[in-house]
Structures are given as C-alpha cells and as structure tokens.
Design a protein around this motif. Structure first.
Motif, PDB file in Angstrom:
ATOM      1  N   ASN A  29       0.816  -1.213   0.000  1.00  0.00           N
ATOM      2  CA  ASN A  29       0.000   0.000   0.000  1.00  0.00           C
ATOM      3  C   ASN A  29       0.850   1.265   0.000  1.00  0.00           C
ATOM      4  O   ASN A  29       0.407   2.310  -0.463  1.00  0.00           O
ATOM      5  CB  ASN A  29      -0.918   0.033   1.231  1.00  0.00           C
ATOM      6  N   PHE A  30       2.058   1.168   0.548  1.00  0.00           N
ATOM      7  CA  PHE A  30       2.888   2.346   0.751  1.00  0.00           C
ATOM      8  C   PHE A  30       3.982   2.487  -0.301  1.00  0.00           C
ATOM      9  O   PHE A  30       4.801   3.400  -0.210  1.00  0.00           O
ATOM     10  CB  PHE A  30       3.519   2.299   2.148  1.00  0.00           C
ATOM     11  N   GLU A  31       4.012   1.605  -1.278  1.00  0.00           N
ATOM     12  CA  GLU A  31       5.028   1.710  -2.312  1.00  0.00           C
ATOM     13  C   GLU A  31       4.730   2.881  -3.235  1.00  0.00           C
ATOM     14  O   GLU A  31       3.571   3.205  -3.499  1.00  0.00           O
ATOM     15  CB  GLU A  31       5.120   0.396  -3.086  1.00  0.00           C
ATOM     16  N   GLU A  32       5.779   3.489  -3.735  1.00  0.00           N
ATOM     17  CA  GLU A  32       5.638   4.730  -4.496  1.00  0.00           C
ATOM     18  C   GLU A  32       4.798   4.563  -5.754  1.00  0.00           C
ATOM     19  O   GLU A  32       4.071   5.471  -6.154  1.00  0.00           O
ATOM     20  CB  GLU A  32       7.027   5.264  -4.853  1.00  0.00           C
ATOM     21  N   SER A  33       4.860   3.393  -6.375  1.00  0.00           N
ATOM     22  CA  SER A  33       4.120   3.183  -7.625  1.00  0.00           C
ATOM     23  C   SER A  33       2.615   3.194  -7.411  1.00  0.00           C
ATOM     24  O   SER A  33       1.860   3.449  -8.350  1.00  0.00           O
ATOM     25  CB  SER A  33       4.525   1.849  -8.247  1.00  0.00           C
ATOM     26  N   GLN A  34       2.153   2.896  -6.203  1.00  0.00           N
ATOM     27  CA  GLN A  34       0.735   2.830  -5.859  1.00  0.00           C
ATOM     28  C   GLN A  34      -0.027   1.782  -6.670  1.00  0.00           C
ATOM     29  O   GLN A  34      -1.253   1.813  -6.763  1.00  0.00           O
ATOM     30  CB  GLN A  34       0.068   4.199  -6.048  1.00  0.00           C
ATOM     31  N   ALA A  42      -0.453  -1.345  -6.004  1.00  0.00           N
ATOM     32  CA  ALA A  42      -1.293  -2.177  -5.134  1.00  0.00           C
ATOM     33  C   ALA A  42      -2.575  -1.457  -4.761  1.00  0.00           C
ATOM     34  O   ALA A  42      -3.649  -2.072  -4.714  1.00  0.00           O
ATOM     35  CB  ALA A  42      -0.516  -2.561  -3.869  1.00  0.00           C
ATOM     36  N   MET A  43      -2.498  -0.165  -4.517  1.00  0.00           N
ATOM     37  CA  MET A  43      -3.707   0.591  -4.190  1.00  0.00           C
ATOM     38  C   MET A  43      -4.642   0.666  -5.384  1.00  0.00           C
ATOM     39  O   MET A  43      -5.863   0.538  -5.251  1.00  0.00           O
ATOM     40  CB  MET A  43      -3.326   1.997  -3.717  1.00  0.00           C
ATOM     41  N   GLN A  98      -6.359  -2.662  -5.687  1.00  0.00           N
ATOM     42  CA  GLN A  98      -7.410  -2.860  -4.693  1.00  0.00           C
ATOM     43  C   GLN A  98      -8.657  -2.052  -5.032  1.00  0.00           C
ATOM     44  O   GLN A  98      -9.779  -2.536  -4.838  1.00  0.00           O
ATOM     45  CB  GLN A  98      -6.886  -2.477  -3.309  1.00  0.00           C
ATOM     46  N   LEU A  99      -8.476  -0.837  -5.507  1.00  0.00           N
ATOM     47  CA  LEU A  99      -9.641  -0.044  -5.911  1.00  0.00           C
ATOM     48  C   LEU A  99     -10.355  -0.691  -7.093  1.00  0.00           C
ATOM     49  O   LEU A  99     -11.589  -0.664  -7.182  1.00  0.00           O
ATOM     50  CB  LEU A  99      -9.212   1.380  -6.256  1.00  0.00           C
ATOM     51  N   LEU A 100      -9.589  -1.271  -8.003  1.00  0.00           N
ATOM     52  CA  LEU A 100     -10.193  -1.987  -9.117  1.00  0.00           C
ATOM     53  C   LEU A 100     -10.948  -3.211  -8.623  1.00  0.00           C
ATOM     54  O   LEU A 100     -12.073  -3.488  -9.066  1.00  0.00           O
ATOM     55  CB  LEU A 100      -9.113  -2.394 -10.116  1.00  0.00           C
ATOM     56  N   GLN A 101     -10.366  -3.957  -7.693  1.00  0.00           N
ATOM     57  CA  GLN A 101     -11.046  -5.126  -7.132  1.00  0.00           C
ATOM     58  C   GLN A 101     -12.304  -4.721  -6.373  1.00  0.00           C
ATOM     59  O   GLN A 101     -13.330  -5.405  -6.450  1.00  0.00           O
ATOM     60  CB  GLN A 101     -10.085  -5.879  -6.207  1.00  0.00           C
ATOM     61  N   LEU A 102     -12.239  -3.611  -5.653  1.00  0.00           N
ATOM     62  CA  LEU A 102     -13.423  -3.109  -4.958  1.00  0.00           C
ATOM     63  C   LEU A 102     -14.517  -2.767  -5.955  1.00  0.00           C
ATOM     64  O   LEU A 102     -15.702  -3.053  -5.729  1.00  0.00           O
ATOM     65  CB  LEU A 102     -13.042  -1.883  -4.128  1.00  0.00           C
ATOM     66  N   SER A 103     -14.139  -2.184  -7.077  1.00  0.00           N
ATOM     67  CA  SER A 103     -15.113  -1.866  -8.121  1.00  0.00           C
ATOM     68  C   SER A 103     -15.750  -3.131  -8.693  1.00  0.00           C
ATOM     69  O   SER A 103     -16.956  -3.172  -8.956  1.00  0.00           O
ATOM     70  CB  SER A 103     -14.432  -1.062  -9.232  1.00  0.00           C
ATOM     71  N   PHE A 143     -12.472   7.878  -3.349  1.00  0.00           N
ATOM     72  CA  PHE A 143     -12.788   8.343  -2.001  1.00  0.00           C
ATOM     73  C   PHE A 143     -12.603   7.238  -0.961  1.00  0.00           C
ATOM     74  O   PHE A 143     -12.666   7.502   0.242  1.00  0.00           O
ATOM     75  CB  PHE A 143     -14.220   8.894  -1.942  1.00  0.00           C
ATOM     76  N   CYS A 144     -12.394   5.994  -1.421  1.00  0.00           N
ATOM     77  CA  CYS A 144     -12.110   4.883  -0.509  1.00  0.00           C
ATOM     78  C   CYS A 144     -10.612   4.684  -0.299  1.00  0.00           C
ATOM     79  O   CYS A 144     -10.215   3.738   0.398  1.00  0.00           O
ATOM     80  CB  CYS A 144     -12.715   3.579  -1.051  1.00  0.00           C
ATOM     81  N   PHE A 145      -9.805   5.528  -0.897  1.00  0.00           N
ATOM     82  CA  PHE A 145      -8.351   5.343  -0.863  1.00  0.00           C
ATOM     83  C   PHE A 145      -7.839   5.254   0.572  1.00  0.00           C
ATOM     84  O   PHE A 145      -7.069   4.360   0.921  1.00  0.00           O
ATOM     85  CB  PHE A 145      -7.676   6.497  -1.607  1.00  0.00           C
ATOM     86  N   ARG A 146      -8.260   6.192   1.414  1.00  0.00           N
ATOM     87  CA  ARG A 146      -7.779   6.203   2.792  1.00  0.00           C
ATOM     88  C   ARG A 146      -8.239   4.965   3.555  1.00  0.00           C
ATOM     89  O   ARG A 146      -7.507   4.442   4.388  1.00  0.00           O
ATOM     90  CB  ARG A 146      -8.261   7.470   3.504  1.00  0.00           C
ATOM     91  N   TRP A 147      -9.455   4.504   3.278  1.00  0.00           N
ATOM     92  CA  TRP A 147      -9.957   3.292   3.928  1.00  0.00           C
ATOM     93  C   TRP A 147      -8.975   2.140   3.741  1.00  0.00           C
ATOM     94  O   TRP A 147      -8.624   1.451   4.689  1.00  0.00           O
ATOM     95  CB  TRP A 147     -11.292   2.874   3.334  1.00  0.00           C
TER      96      TRP A 147
END
Length: 629
Positions: free
Chosen positions: A445-450, A452-453, A456-461, A485-489
């Motif tokens: 989640n914290f890697e610079e490329s983002q 993984a985030m 995860q947003l795609l999987q949530l969709s 808007f779910c990024f911080r979650w």
C-alpha cells in the motif's frame, strides 16, 4: 525488407502515449513513453504504437512481444489497472517530419484495423485516461495511457476506416465493424445468425444496431453477452429465457427473447457476531503450544479478543510468535528479537548530525516521522500532552523500521498503523515486531508506484459492480467510478473511520485472514451499501460524494459493518454463476487450481468453517467454563 516511403502513409499521430508493461524485472522500465499512429502500409490501415527510443523504426507485424534476455517471449497477460477521467484533449502536432519505421523487437505493436475487435476506455479519477484494445483473436494489447490527451482525436481518425459502435449497456466499450457493407453482410451470412442479409440489413444495423441485432439474434441467448466481452473469454452468466431462476422482466421488448440476466445473487443470509475470545490457557498444551490455531482465528473473527488477552493473541496473529512454539521457545525468540531490534536502533542513533546532513534519505525519513508523530492519536492518553514518553517510543520504533526496511523507509500513514500496536503492547520491542508483521500484509500500500492501491480499488469496483450495479452506475455518472474516495480506507485499513477501540477489533478480525485475504474490500462494500440511499437519493456530485464519505468518520457502527461484510461474502460465494473476476478477488479461483480444489469446494469449505466458528462462539458463550473444541 525495408518498406519504401511510397508504401507508407501516416494518417494520425499522437505522442505522450505511454505503455505500462508491469514488468517485474528490475532492469526493465514499467512505463514507456511513445507514439500512437494510424498508418497505411501498401494501402492497409493499421494502428501502431512505438516507443520514443524506436522513433524512426517500425513496429513488427505481430501483436506485441517482449524480450527478457533469454530470447523473445510473447506475453499476452497485461493488467490494465485503471486510470481516470478524460484528460484535456491536446492538439495533434502535424509539423514533425515523419519517417517510415522499420522492425523493432521491443514493446512495439502493429495491428491491422481489420483485426481490431473492440476498444475499452476508462472513466476513473486517479490519473490519466487509458484505452485497452482487443484483437479479433481475443488478445488484449498493452493498455495505452494518454498522458497528454488525444483519445477523442484518435476515435475520429479511426472512424475513417471502421465503425466504432458503443455498447448499449457498457458506455465504455466500443465494438469495431468494417465500413465495407458487403463484408459485413457476408460475415452475417457465414454465421447464419440472421435470416435476411444484404445491404438492407447492414443499413438497418448501422442505423439501429441494438434493435437489429437483438431481433436477428433472438435465438442466441448469449450473443449480447459475447458482444460485451473479449472473444474467447469464459462465460459465467449464460441462462436461457426458460431458466426459472431468472426473474421476469416487465420491460422486455415484444418479440425479443431474454438474452441474459447478469449476476443473479440469492438472498443475503443473516449473520450474527459472537462474544470475544476470553479464554487462552485452555487452548495451550502442557508445553505452551497453541493446540488449535484455526479455532482461535475463527473465534477472533467472530467476536474479537477481550482486552486482557489482546496483547498475547496479537503477537501470534502478527507472527511475533509461531503458533506451534513452546513457552521456552517464546522466551528465546523474545531475547533474540530484542537484541536484533536494539542493533538496528543503534544504527540510526549513532549517525552524527554531519553524517545525516549528507544523507538526504535518512534526513527526509526523520522529518516525516517527527511531523506525523506529533499529530498521531493525540486524543489518546498514551500519546497526549507534550514530552510524552509514548511519542518518543512512536518516533523510535518508526525510525528503527527505516533501518529494517530502508527501501520502503517511512511513508505517511505508517504511524497510524503503529500507534494501536504500541498502545496494546506497551513495549517498544514487541510493538516493532508486530509492526513488521502488519507491514507484511500491507507494505505494498505504501510503495511509491501505488500499483497495489490501484489494484485494490479496481477489485473493490469489481465486487461492488456484482453486488449493486445501480450504485456503480450512479457513482460512475458522477465521475466517482474510480472509488478514489475509498483510498484512505484501504491504505490504513479504516484507521481513521472508526474509534480507537473499534479499530482494535477491526484489525484483529482482519488479521485472521478469514474468510478471505480481501475481507477489507468486503468491509468497504458493506459501508458503501449502507450509504446507498443517501448517495443515490440525493443530488450529489463528485465533491459532495467525497465530502459525505469523509464525514462518515466515527459515525459507523462497527458490528453492523462486520456483519454486512460477512453476509456479502456468503451471498457471493453461494452464487452458482459467480463471475471469474469476483472469484479471483475472493480467493475462490486461481488459474492453477486443480479439479479437486475447485472454487465451489473452496467456497463450501470456507462457509463451513465460518458457520462452525459462529456455532462455536455461541456454545462458548452459553457453556460457562467449557473449553471450545
């Protein structure tokens, strides 16, 4: 053989189009700038992409290949990820001197427009827009990211050679058809799907593709579905009109048979939470080994852990102690981990001011940590006030983590993950090693490329679209389909959405990894569905949706959210025709799965364990002093 200038004609060109390779080798670039072109070679139009380094050379006459140092290896598995809303369309430069290009063995591709099957565009809000093209052979080309706009101009240029027909259901999908009416009629005749061919059919098809197609294909129940997915992809939704499980449609057009019903989910089961785990010694053998770790996890998932046991159980859940370790072994582990921690702490403590002035990376980490520590959970008595020892421990553990994982170092948000661990353990060494275990789960989640985030947003969709297509359509219409808007979650596992005490329960539930690794995504779905009426039933736009979601902080009921997330999981896994992508998100399917380890068997086993744990929790609550089996 080189191609002459006379055989080459440039029709369209746009620079600033990037190819994201997702290459995993460190010696390969993952983002390659290049040009997208429409060219005619010997009168045959083709869509081509070539990198800037290959300017002046041409793409090969294949879809796409890459070389990895061991010879060419064709790779057709690309993750398109996701990117945003349409960028501002820039003007195509036409004052450059164009040179016919030659063969290139890198990521370039050249696709004749007659072989183009579909184009899919994205409507997301975290970056620039991209297109995914699919050939008639069913192969997706690498996603093309338009960093400087130009997609609409590309579409206009393509219309010179092909018809791009927008799907009546998915506004982001465009199917490609030839302008040659004779060729189109001939293809229909060969398929024998339409009773009447000829130019009249083609004219009707172009004027009203929806009615013409559905009228002619009324006997083919899966045609519409096939038109909305790349050729050759697996089917998951096919149902005949006579399928009794398919609900009747009151708005069916007369004379049309039902083509597909989409994902038909059964009723959502009722879920109850259990009491927290309040016994520990009964689960240990005489030497201190945990006899049944899976049962412990099930009970924690069902009800969390009582405060008196939380510190001990967390150290097992986060890998500080192995489940099968004895009391003596745990004493040795603690001694070794303590020594290792202080060796790493000495590394940064011994750096002089002069040394640090020449180490911008370490200096940057320290500045970020000092800034974040000063504002992390200051409402909690353990971190409140000035010169609080808790703040010093928070700072020191984070600095030591930079020595443990210098590649990642410190990224904003990691202090949010540490503070509950430090609060529960009240110990610098134990909180550090619990943090390393936690970071094993979320470090990407914290890697610079983002990446993984984004994934995860795609999987949530994907999950939300299967659960509530109407809500997805509404969010998409308000430029919120990216769910940004779910990024911080997802970044810090809802740390700032729930109270401090609630987040202790939330995290220990998630650390069990039950019922699947992506249970945090189901929690997000549960929250979004709880806000469905407020979102759809009001005049929200992108900004007010973001404002509403942010204002949910500290207003959510944890137990309701957890029950909703588990109920969603059970509802999805009980669906007999669950889409493949949803199965993958839930961990129910992988390409290498054997027949005996099928998605259905995995789903049934997981549900059995969940129901068993629910029953076990209830029995433990009612049977005073009894030991759970």
């Amino acid at each position: 053989m080189e191609q002459s200038v006379e055989d080459y004609k440039l029709i369209f060109e746009k620079e600033g189009v990037y190819l994201h390779t997702n290459a995993k080798r460190s010696n390969q670039d993952t983002t390659i700038p290049g040009f997208i072109r429409i060219v005619e070679r010997a009168g045959v139009p083709a869509l081509e992409w070539s990198p800037l380094e290959d300017e002046g050379r041409s793409a090969p006459a294949v879809l796409y290949t890459k070389k990895d140092g061991e010879g060419g290896e064709e790779d057709t598995n690309f993750d398109p990820g996701y990117e945003p809303d349409w960028a501002v369309i820039s003007t195509v430069k036409k004052d450059r001197e164009h040179v016919p290009v030659k063969d290139s063995g890198q990521w370039s591709f050249s696709l004749p427009l007659s072989e183009l099957y579909s184009l899919r565009r994205a409507r997301f809000s975290l970056g620039r827009n991209f297109l995914v093209l699919t050939s008639r052979g069913g192969h997706p080309l690498p996603p093309l990211h338009f960093h400087r706009g130009g997609t609409r101009e590309l579409f206009r240029a393509l219309h010179r050679y092909i018809i791009l027909d927008q799907s009546p259901v998915d506004g982001r999908l465009f199917l490609a058809y030839p302008h040659d009416q004779g060729a189109l009629s001939q293809s229909f005749d060969k398929l024998q799907l339409l009773d009447d061919g000829g130019s009249d059919l083609v004219t009707r098809f172009i004027q009203d593709p929806y009615a013409t197609t559905f009228g002619g294909f009324s006997k083919v129940t899966n045609f519409f579905k096939a038109a909305l997915r790349p050729p050759g992809s697996p089917s998951h939704f096919t149902r005949t009109p006579q399928d009794p499980s398919c609900p009747p449609q009151s708005d069916d057009e007369p004379g049309f048979e039902l083509i597909t019903c989409g994902v038909q989910l059964g009723p959502r089961p009722d879920v109850t939470r259990g009491p927290p785990l309040d016994k520990w010694d009964e689960f240990l053998d005489p030497e201190g080994r945990v006899k049944n770790p899976e049962r412990i996890k099930q009970l924690v998932f069902r009800g969390g852990v009582t405060p008196t046991l939380r510190k001990e159980v967390w150290k097992f859940l986060l890998g500080f102690y192995p489940w099968n370790s004895t009391v003596k072994e745990r004493e040795d582990i603690l001694r070794l981990k303590t020594d290792e921690y202080f060796r790493m702490k000495v590394q940064w403590k011994s750096v002089s001011e002069d040394q640090e002035m020449r180490n911008s990376l370490l200096r940057g980490y320290r500045n970020l940590i000092e800034r974040d520590v000063s504002r992390t959970d200051r409402h909690n008595t353990f971190f409140s006030g000035n010169d609080n020892p808790g703040l010093t421990l928070l700072h020191d553990v984070l600095m030591t983590y930079c020595m443990y994982n210098f590649d990642l170092g410190y990224v904003q948000g990691m202090s949010d993950l540490l503070s509950p661990l430090l609060f529960i353990t009240q110990n610098e060494v134990e909180s550090f090693w619990c943090l390393t275990g936690f970071m094993e789960l979320v470090h990407q989640n914290f890697e610079e490329s983002q990446e993984a985030m984004k994934q995860q947003l795609l999987q949530l969709s994907i999950l939300l679209k299967a659960l509530d297509p109407e809500l997805c359509d509404f969010l998409d219409s308000q430029d919120s389909g990216s769910l940004c808007f779910c990024f911080r979650w997802l970044l810090i596992w809802f740390k700032r959405e729930f109270s401090f005490e609630d987040i202790l329960i939330m995290w220990e539930v998630l650390w069990t990894r039950l019922p699947c690794d992506n249970f945090h995504l189901l929690i997000a779905c549960s929250i979004l569905e709880s806000q469905r009426g407020e979102l759809i039933g009001s005049d929200h736009d992108f900004n007010t949706i973001l404002k509403h979601i942010n204002e949910l902080t500290m207003k959510l009921d944890l137990q309701s959210v957890l029950k909703g997330a588990e109920a969603i999981y059970l509802q999805l896994t009980q669906c007999k025709e669950l889409p493949l992508k949803v199965q993958q998100v839930l961990g129910l399917y992988s390409p290498s799965s054997s027949e005996e380890d099928s998605p259905n068997s995995q789903s049934s086993e997981t549900q059995r364990l969940l129901y068993e744990s629910q029953g076990a929790a209830a029995s433990c609550d009612s049977a005073r002093g009894a030991v759970c089996p």
